[in-house]
Scaffold this motif. Structure first.
Motif, mmCIF file in Angstrom:
data_model
loop_
_atom_site.group_PDB
_atom_site.id
_atom_site.type_symbol
_atom_site.label_atom_id
_atom_site.label_comp_id
_atom_site.label_asym_id
_atom_site.label_seq_id
_atom_site.Cartn_x
_atom_site.Cartn_y
_atom_site.Cartn_z
ATOM 1 N N LYS A 53 0.804 -1.219 0.000
ATOM 2 C CA LYS A 53 0.000 0.000 0.000
ATOM 3 C C LYS A 53 0.840 1.273 0.000
ATOM 4 O O LYS A 53 0.615 2.180 -0.813
ATOM 5 C CB LYS A 53 -0.938 -0.013 1.208
ATOM 6 C CG LYS A 53 -1.980 1.090 1.216
ATOM 7 C CD LYS A 53 -2.950 0.874 2.377
ATOM 8 C CE LYS A 53 -4.031 1.922 2.394
ATOM 9 N NZ LYS A 53 -4.985 1.709 3.513
ATOM 10 N N GLU A 54 1.816 1.362 0.902
ATOM 11 C CA GLU A 54 2.602 2.592 1.014
ATOM 12 C C GLU A 54 3.434 2.839 -0.242
ATOM 13 O O GLU A 54 3.519 3.980 -0.722
ATOM 14 C CB GLU A 54 3.508 2.526 2.247
ATOM 15 C CG GLU A 54 2.753 2.442 3.563
ATOM 16 C CD GLU A 54 1.786 3.594 3.749
ATOM 17 O OE1 GLU A 54 2.139 4.729 3.339
ATOM 18 O OE2 GLU A 54 0.699 3.385 4.291
ATOM 19 N N LEU A 55 4.053 1.780 -0.757
ATOM 20 C CA LEU A 55 4.825 1.929 -1.991
ATOM 21 C C LEU A 55 3.914 2.355 -3.135
ATOM 22 O O LEU A 55 4.255 3.237 -3.927
ATOM 23 C CB LEU A 55 5.514 0.609 -2.350
ATOM 24 C CG LEU A 55 6.753 0.221 -1.562
ATOM 25 C CD1 LEU A 55 7.263 -1.147 -2.024
ATOM 26 C CD2 LEU A 55 7.861 1.256 -1.720
ATOM 27 N N SER A 56 2.756 1.730 -3.224
ATOM 28 C CA SER A 56 1.832 2.023 -4.320
ATOM 29 C C SER A 56 1.356 3.465 -4.271
ATOM 30 O O SER A 56 1.316 4.158 -5.303
ATOM 31 C CB SER A 56 0.636 1.079 -4.252
ATOM 32 O OG SER A 56 1.040 -0.265 -4.425
ATOM 33 N N ILE A 57 0.994 3.929 -3.086
ATOM 34 C CA ILE A 57 0.533 5.320 -2.948
ATOM 35 C C ILE A 57 1.645 6.280 -3.374
ATOM 36 O O ILE A 57 1.412 7.261 -4.100
ATOM 37 C CB ILE A 57 0.097 5.604 -1.502
ATOM 38 C CG1 ILE A 57 -1.190 4.830 -1.182
ATOM 39 C CG2 ILE A 57 -0.111 7.102 -1.275
ATOM 40 C CD1 ILE A 57 -1.594 4.879 0.275
ATOM 41 N N PHE A 58 2.863 5.989 -2.945
ATOM 42 C CA PHE A 58 4.002 6.844 -3.291
ATOM 43 C C PHE A 58 4.191 6.931 -4.802
ATOM 44 O O PHE A 58 4.305 8.029 -5.368
ATOM 45 C CB PHE A 58 5.275 6.304 -2.637
ATOM 46 C CG PHE A 58 6.535 7.006 -3.067
ATOM 47 C CD1 PHE A 58 6.878 8.239 -2.533
ATOM 48 C CD2 PHE A 58 7.373 6.423 -4.009
ATOM 49 C CE1 PHE A 58 8.048 8.892 -2.937
ATOM 50 C CE2 PHE A 58 8.544 7.064 -4.413
ATOM 51 C CZ PHE A 58 8.874 8.301 -3.880
ATOM 52 N N PHE A 59 4.209 5.774 -5.468
ATOM 53 C CA PHE A 59 4.473 5.774 -6.900
ATOM 54 C C PHE A 59 3.293 6.309 -7.706
ATOM 55 O O PHE A 59 3.497 6.959 -8.739
ATOM 56 C CB PHE A 59 4.863 4.368 -7.369
ATOM 57 C CG PHE A 59 6.236 3.958 -6.934
ATOM 58 C CD1 PHE A 59 7.346 4.704 -7.294
ATOM 59 C CD2 PHE A 59 6.429 2.824 -6.151
ATOM 60 C CE1 PHE A 59 8.625 4.336 -6.892
ATOM 61 C CE2 PHE A 59 7.700 2.439 -5.744
ATOM 62 C CZ PHE A 59 8.805 3.207 -6.118
ATOM 63 N N ILE A 60 2.073 6.058 -7.255
ATOM 64 C CA ILE A 60 0.916 6.617 -7.956
ATOM 65 C C ILE A 60 0.943 8.143 -7.870
ATOM 66 O O ILE A 60 0.736 8.845 -8.874
ATOM 67 C CB ILE A 60 -0.408 6.075 -7.385
ATOM 68 C CG1 ILE A 60 -0.552 4.582 -7.717
ATOM 69 C CG2 ILE A 60 -1.599 6.849 -7.967
ATOM 70 C CD1 ILE A 60 -1.726 3.916 -7.016
ATOM 71 N N LYS A 61 1.191 8.663 -6.680
ATOM 72 C CA LYS A 61 1.231 10.113 -6.518
ATOM 73 C C LYS A 61 2.365 10.732 -7.335
ATOM 74 O O LYS A 61 2.220 11.828 -7.894
ATOM 75 C CB LYS A 61 1.393 10.468 -5.034
ATOM 76 C CG LYS A 61 0.117 10.242 -4.226
ATOM 77 C CD LYS A 61 0.281 10.690 -2.781
ATOM 78 C CE LYS A 61 -1.028 10.575 -2.015
ATOM 79 N NZ LYS A 61 -0.887 10.999 -0.595
ATOM 80 N N TYR A 62 3.482 10.021 -7.419
ATOM 81 C CA TYR A 62 4.588 10.531 -8.231
ATOM 82 C C TYR A 62 4.190 10.564 -9.704
ATOM 83 O O TYR A 62 4.477 11.523 -10.421
ATOM 84 C CB TYR A 62 5.832 9.662 -8.045
ATOM 85 C CG TYR A 62 7.047 10.198 -8.762
ATOM 86 C CD1 TYR A 62 7.827 11.194 -8.188
ATOM 87 C CD2 TYR A 62 7.408 9.737 -10.025
ATOM 88 C CE1 TYR A 62 8.933 11.716 -8.844
ATOM 89 C CE2 TYR A 62 8.505 10.240 -10.694
ATOM 90 C CZ TYR A 62 9.271 11.229 -10.101
ATOM 91 O OH TYR A 62 10.355 11.743 -10.766
ATOM 92 N N CYS A 63 3.500 9.505 -10.149
ATOM 93 C CA CYS A 63 3.070 9.443 -11.544
ATOM 94 C C CYS A 63 2.028 10.500 -11.878
ATOM 95 O O CYS A 63 1.942 10.964 -13.017
ATOM 96 C CB CYS A 63 2.513 8.053 -11.864
ATOM 97 S SG CYS A 63 3.767 6.756 -11.974
ATOM 98 N N ILE A 64 1.229 10.880 -10.905
ATOM 99 C CA ILE A 64 0.200 11.894 -11.137
ATOM 100 C C ILE A 64 0.831 13.225 -11.540
ATOM 101 O O ILE A 64 0.296 13.950 -12.381
ATOM 102 C CB ILE A 64 -0.690 12.064 -9.892
ATOM 103 C CG1 ILE A 64 -1.620 10.845 -9.749
ATOM 104 C CG2 ILE A 64 -1.514 13.351 -9.959
ATOM 105 C CD1 ILE A 64 -2.425 10.819 -8.472
ATOM 106 N N ILE A 65 1.990 13.538 -10.963
ATOM 107 C CA ILE A 65 2.649 14.805 -11.316
ATOM 108 C C ILE A 65 3.495 14.660 -12.579
ATOM 109 O O ILE A 65 3.986 15.647 -13.107
ATOM 110 C CB ILE A 65 3.512 15.349 -10.154
ATOM 111 C CG1 ILE A 65 4.670 14.390 -9.839
ATOM 112 C CG2 ILE A 65 2.661 15.603 -8.926
ATOM 113 C CD1 ILE A 65 5.651 14.927 -8.814
#
Length: 208
Positions: free
Chosen positions: A98-110
């Motif tokens: 979960k934590e890794l996924s949230i981090f990478f998704i948020k990074y991809c959003i920008i």
């Protein structure tokens, strides 16, 4: 592409920094030193820093989702159910980290180009696993539509952080698909009108 354990271990080694919300491109070398990751190894596998990490992370989970779905795919005839199963498997893997996924998704959003690349990789992987033999317009349409479904499901998950709700969302999309008629004859006009989920049910009919 098969990812070695070493590549994935590097991402996992940096997980503590990610969980502390303390990993950025500007402090990567400091984090690598702190968590005993070889700087040379890191830049060998991740030349574009967190951008490279993001693409590899999602591609790795995409491959795992396909592999874990192989037994189901053998006995299922419905294309839509096969697609839903693989996508649900991918979301389950995302939930597990979960934590890794949230981090990478948020990074991809920008950096939207990253999520486009990751979604296309997933879509292409799925259709190849399903032995898709389409060409020309249908080849790109299938991948484009599935990419859109994937991104929509990913955003739904990060909004809710709820695995079961996201799976229901995925199934609800596919269950609500309307059958399309002559997709080849209308091309651009059809693409303007159909939703991200309309093609999957249509593909069931194309494969019967």
């Amino acid at each position: 592409m098969k990812y070695s354990k070493k590549i994935i271990d590097i991402i996992l080694a940096l997980k503590p920094a990610i969980e502390k919300n303390n990993l950025y491109n500007f402090n990567l070398d400091e984090a690598l030193t702190q968590y005993n990751v070889s700087i040379d190894d890191f830049y060998k596998y991740f030349p574009n820093k967190i951008s490279s990490m993001s693409l590899i992370y999602f591609s790795y989970l995409s491959e795992k989702s396909v592999v874990s779905s192989k037994e189901f795919l053998k006995n299922e005839k419905s294309i839509s159910k096969k697609v839903a199963h693989i996508l649900n498997s991918k979301i389950s893997l995302i939930q597990q980290e979960k934590e890794l996924s949230i981090f990478f998704i948020k990074y991809c959003i920008i950096k939207p180009i990253l999520i486009v690349k990751a979604s296309y990789y997933f879509s292409d992987l799925v259709w190849k696993e399903l032995n898709d033999s389409s060409t020309d317009f249908n080849y790109y349409t299938k991948r484009g539509i599935l990419s859109k479904i994937y991104i929509s499901s990913l955003f739904y998950w990060i909004k809710t952080k709820n695995l079961s709700d996201t799976k229901v969302y995925i199934l609800r999309q596919i269950a609500s698909i309307r059958v399309l008629g002559k997709i080849k004859s209308c091309k651009e006009a059809v693409l303007e009108k159909i939703s991200s989920i309309d093609l999957i049910r249509y593909l069931d009919f194309r494969h019967k």
